[in-house]
Scaffold this motif. Structure first.
Motif, PDB file in Angstrom:
ATOM      1  N   ASP A 180     -10.713   1.096   1.841  1.00 37.83           N
ATOM      2  CA  ASP A 180      -9.601   1.639   2.636  1.00 37.83           C
ATOM      3  C   ASP A 180      -8.359   1.855   1.770  1.00 37.83           C
ATOM      4  O   ASP A 180      -7.703   2.891   1.825  1.00 37.83           O
ATOM      5  N   ARG A 203       1.074   3.921  -3.022  1.00 34.90           N
ATOM      6  CA  ARG A 203       0.648   5.305  -2.806  1.00 34.90           C
ATOM      7  C   ARG A 203       1.702   6.284  -3.306  1.00 34.90           C
ATOM      8  O   ARG A 203       1.395   7.282  -3.961  1.00 34.90           O
ATOM      9  N   ALA A 258       0.825  -1.213   0.000  1.00 38.24           N
ATOM     10  CA  ALA A 258       0.000   0.000   0.000  1.00 38.24           C
ATOM     11  C   ALA A 258       0.855   1.258   0.000  1.00 38.24           C
ATOM     12  O   ALA A 258       0.592   2.204  -0.745  1.00 38.24           O
ATOM     13  N   ARG A 259       1.898   1.252   0.822  1.00 38.50           N
ATOM     14  CA  ARG A 259       2.700   2.467   0.976  1.00 38.50           C
ATOM     15  C   ARG A 259       3.450   2.808  -0.311  1.00 38.50           C
ATOM     16  O   ARG A 259       3.432   3.948  -0.780  1.00 38.50           O
ATOM     17  N   ARG A 290       2.747  -0.562   6.206  1.00 42.46           N
ATOM     18  CA  ARG A 290       2.438   0.820   5.806  1.00 42.46           C
ATOM     19  C   ARG A 290       3.379   1.841   6.407  1.00 42.46           C
ATOM     20  O   ARG A 290       3.463   2.965   5.950  1.00 42.46           O
ATOM     21  N   ASP A 327      -8.875   4.770  -0.639  1.00 39.48           N
ATOM     22  CA  ASP A 327      -8.695   6.078  -0.003  1.00 39.48           C
ATOM     23  C   ASP A 327      -7.226   6.334   0.342  1.00 39.48           C
ATOM     24  O   ASP A 327      -6.712   7.430   0.175  1.00 39.48           O
ATOM     25  N   TYR A 328      -6.557   5.303   0.805  1.00 35.85           N
ATOM     26  CA  TYR A 328      -5.169   5.455   1.242  1.00 35.85           C
ATOM     27  C   TYR A 328      -4.245   5.796   0.075  1.00 35.85           C
ATOM     28  O   TYR A 328      -3.326   6.607   0.196  1.00 35.85           O
ATOM     29  N   THR A 329      -4.482   5.151  -1.078  1.00 32.24           N
ATOM     30  CA  THR A 329      -3.567   5.335  -2.218  1.00 32.24           C
ATOM     31  C   THR A 329      -3.970   6.499  -3.103  1.00 32.24           C
ATOM     32  O   THR A 329      -3.243   6.838  -4.029  1.00 32.24           O
ATOM     33  N   ASP A 364      -3.446  -5.449   6.018  1.00 28.85           N
ATOM     34  CA  ASP A 364      -3.112  -4.081   6.409  1.00 28.85           C
ATOM     35  C   ASP A 364      -2.017  -3.490   5.518  1.00 28.85           C
ATOM     36  O   ASP A 364      -2.033  -2.295   5.211  1.00 28.85           O
TER      37      ASP A 364
END
Lengths: 272, 407
Positions: B345, B219, B215-216, B310, B348-350, B327
């Motif tokens: 989730d 993003r 995810a991190r 993350r 929205d996060y990315t 997660d």
């Protein structure tokens, strides 16, 4: 044009390319083209030993060590022309040309292009030619093995391969990885040879000495004989207790043999 | 949001044969009779996508028990006929490694024509372990990739007779493919992004960037794409310029979804099963990446930069739990409601993405379980993904201004 960057380490611009080189000793010039990752890896002992007989000039190939590889260099032929220019810029007309392994390939490519650029040629376990049929691997696939496996076939005593990467700062560690990349860049395909080189080796007319370790398992056992056979009048000297890098495993012995071959012991004395 | 079903078409029967599953594993460990059933089964699962409202994603690898697809052209050619609605994504054609780009362009055009314009055209450099099977110079692959990319695009968009190409890696004097692509000016191009810096040239060309499994990092990649688009003075990139890859398991219950995902995770456990000289041949990764990898190893951190959570802390995939992997953005798993919430989730996060690349089959996950997971996704999750709208310009600008996350 010629600059000393730090003690014994110089830089010069040749044909638009910034080159760095180490120097050792005094006397008659000797241009040393390195094997592996650089002239001082795993150690500079061989250059120091040669420096007892010669004024040694040991450059990094373009794209090896601290300097990026420029887009001007696509194959080993480009390196050969660069070093012929380098020799002219540094006035090395009466020099001995020595190349080891990959550097031996470059030296052979130089010698077929300009047979008279140097006084003598010594090739230490040179790569660069294809001898046997298409299914016989003359040169071990060094990119398909671990460092330990490589040390095992490349050295009579694998301990001689030891080189402490952990001790390197970022610049030199990056330089090491850059060298590995450039070795692949120049040698990947055809693998560590020029298909046409062997048939032009007869153009080498300077006195030529081949030096090979008796336990070199990087190349097929008949490789060095085949190479030597293709250079008229050349000699092949085997070094006991040495593998593919006899100049690292038996640096004093190799330096003495080259000095004797060039008859340069006198100049070493005068330099002392 | 478009959703693509993916399977690497693994051959798990051979996974215990040797620690190394790539390059050197002898093909005596491939039983053609087992393989025939297996490959047909995987193709059946792709065909099912058409009924389920899902799209299809295929890839290829070579000399490996992790992936049996020899060329993405082969399943795509079959699926162009066997399906009628699904978008057909190859991600991708490894033009940095193999095939001459003119032949690739011609074959891709053929697939686009037969499918009446359903091709999504992923062009990739090729994974590091493909260097040995293809014997491509690893230090050439990036420049070869971009030259091949340029040649594919020019080949597909030139309609007034032959053109000349005398580049560094490819030489042609009469380039003039028949057929030409169905879609104008050419099928949508996708490229995988592995770092923020790699997103910039993709953004400059306006192609779709595919990221995922973290995810991190994804993003950061999406932000870099949006930033580059903004720098160039262009309107904000639409969500269809972003694809996110995750391992997916949808069950009737959380427990069942996690069980499916645990089996799909066989992909993560096998994909890197090769020695470092094949995983990282000299020149494949830039010197700067080799340097930071070495420094990480000195600190005792195993695993690639992708095996992080993350916050950027190490999260070894081999030992991580399914909740940890959820997660971190590696896995989407659970019952349909949970999977929907996880997608939301991640979205929205990315900063959002218009394509979800869903590996719903991997490892030992059986045909029945795969079909169940796919069907639940189709029935219970897919209709709700219509809720995701294009973000407002202000939201995008916020992303553009965002500083890189630590770690």
């Amino acid at each position: 044009m010629l600059k000393e960057i730090e003690n014994g380490r110089h830089s010069v611009e040749v044909s638009g390319t910034k080159m760095e080189f180490l120097t050792f000793g005094k006397g008659r010039p000797l241009l040393f083209l390195h094997s592996g990752e650089g002239p001082d890896i795993p150690s500079d002992e061989c250059l120091r030993c040669l420096g007892a007989h010669f004024r040694v000039i040991a450059p990094w190939h373009p794209g090896f060590g601290r300097n990026e590889r420029s887009k001007n260099f696509r194959d080993v032929g480009d390196l050969a022309y660069l070093y012929l220019d380098f020799a002219e810029v540094l006035g090395l007309a009466d020099a001995t040309l020595v190349g080891a392994s990959f550097g031996g390939w470059v030296a052979a490519e130089m010698a077929v292009r300009n047979a008279n650029a140097f006084n003598a040629l010594s090739l230490i376990s040179p790569l660069g030619i294809k001898v046997r049929d298409r299914e016989s691997r003359d040169i071990a696939d060094i990119f398909a093995m671990t460092d330990a496996e490589f040390a095992e076939i490349a050295y009579a005593d694998p301990k001689c391969a030891e080189y402490d990467l952990d001790a390197l700062g970022d610049e030199d560690l990056a330089g090491y990885f850059r060298s590995r990349e450039s070795l692949a860049f120049f040698g990947w395909k055809p693998y560590m040879h020029s298909p046409q080189l062997r048939r032009w080796l007869h153009r080498i007319t300077v006195p030529t000495l081949f030096i090979a370790g008796s336990q070199d398992r990087v190349v097929w056992e008949g490789y060095h004989e085949a190479y030597s056979d293709a250079v008229r009048g050349s000699r092949l000297t085997r070094i006991a207790n040495a593998g593919h890098f006899p100049h690292h495993e038996r640096p004093g012995e190799v330096a003495d043999i080259i000095a004797q071959f060039c008859g340069s012991d006198a100049s070493a004395e005068s330099a002392a | 949001m478009q959703v693509y079903h993916f399977s690497e078409n693994p051959y798990p029967d051979a996974w215990d044969a040797d620690p190394c599953l790539r390059v050197t594993l002898p093909n005596q460990h491939f039983d053609p009779k087992v393989g025939a059933d297996l490959i047909n089964r995987y193709i059946d699962e792709w065909v099912l996508c058409d009924e389920l409202g899902l799209n299809i994603w295929v890839n290829e690898h070579h000399s490996t028990a992790t992936c049996l697809t020899a060329s993405t052209m082969l399943p795509l050619a079959m699926l162009a006929r066997e399906t009628k609605k699904a978008r057909l994504l190859t991600l991708g054609v490894p033009i940095g490694m193999r095939m001459d780009p003119v032949l690739a362009a011609e074959e891709l055009a053929y697939i686009d024509v037969v499918s009446h314009g359903r091709l999504e055209m992923g062009l990739v450099r090729g994974y590091s372990t493909e260097v040995a099977p293809n014997n491509v110079n690893p230090a050439h692959t990036t420049e070869r990739f971009w030259e091949a990319h340029d040649l594919v695009i020019k080949t597909m968009t030139t309609h007034d007779g032959p053109f000349n190409w005398e580049g560094e890696h490819f030489h042609f004097r009469q380039v003039n493919i028949w057929p030409r692509p169905y879609q104008e000016p050419h099928p949508p191009v996708w490229i995988t992004g592995f770092s923020p810096s790699s997103a910039r040239p993709i953004a400059e060309r306006g192609h779709t960037v595919a990221a995922g499994l973290n995810a991190r990092i994804s993003r950061e990649i999406f932000n870099a794409y949006r930033q580059r688009t903004n720098e160039l003075g262009r309107p904000a990139a639409r969500q269809d310029r972003f694809g996110y890859l995750a391992l997916v398991g949808v069950g009737e219950t959380e427990e069942e979804g996690h069980r499916f995902a645990s089996q799909v995770k066989g992909y993560l456990e096998t994909t890197g099963r090769a020695p470092s000289h094949f995983l990282s041949p000299p020149g494949y990764f830039p010197v700067s990446a080799k340097l930071s990898e070495f420094r990480r190893a000195q600190q005792g951190i195993a695993g690639s930069i992708f095996q992080t959570d993350r916050k950027g802390n190490p999260l070894p995939h081999a030992t991580a739990s399914i909740p940890q992997l959820i997660d971190a953005g590696v896995v989407l798993a659970g019952n349909p409601d949970q999977v929907f919430e996880q997608i939301k989730d991640l979205y929205d996060y990315t900063g959002g993405f218009g394509h979800l690349l869903a590996m719903m089959q991997g490892g030992h996950l059986s045909h029945d379980d795969t079909v169940k997971s796919m069907s639940l996704f189709s029935r219970e999750v897919l209709p709700r993904l219509k809720e995701f709208l294009e973000p407002q310009e202000a939201e995008v600008l916020e992303r553009v201004r965002e500083r890189p996350l630590p770690g």
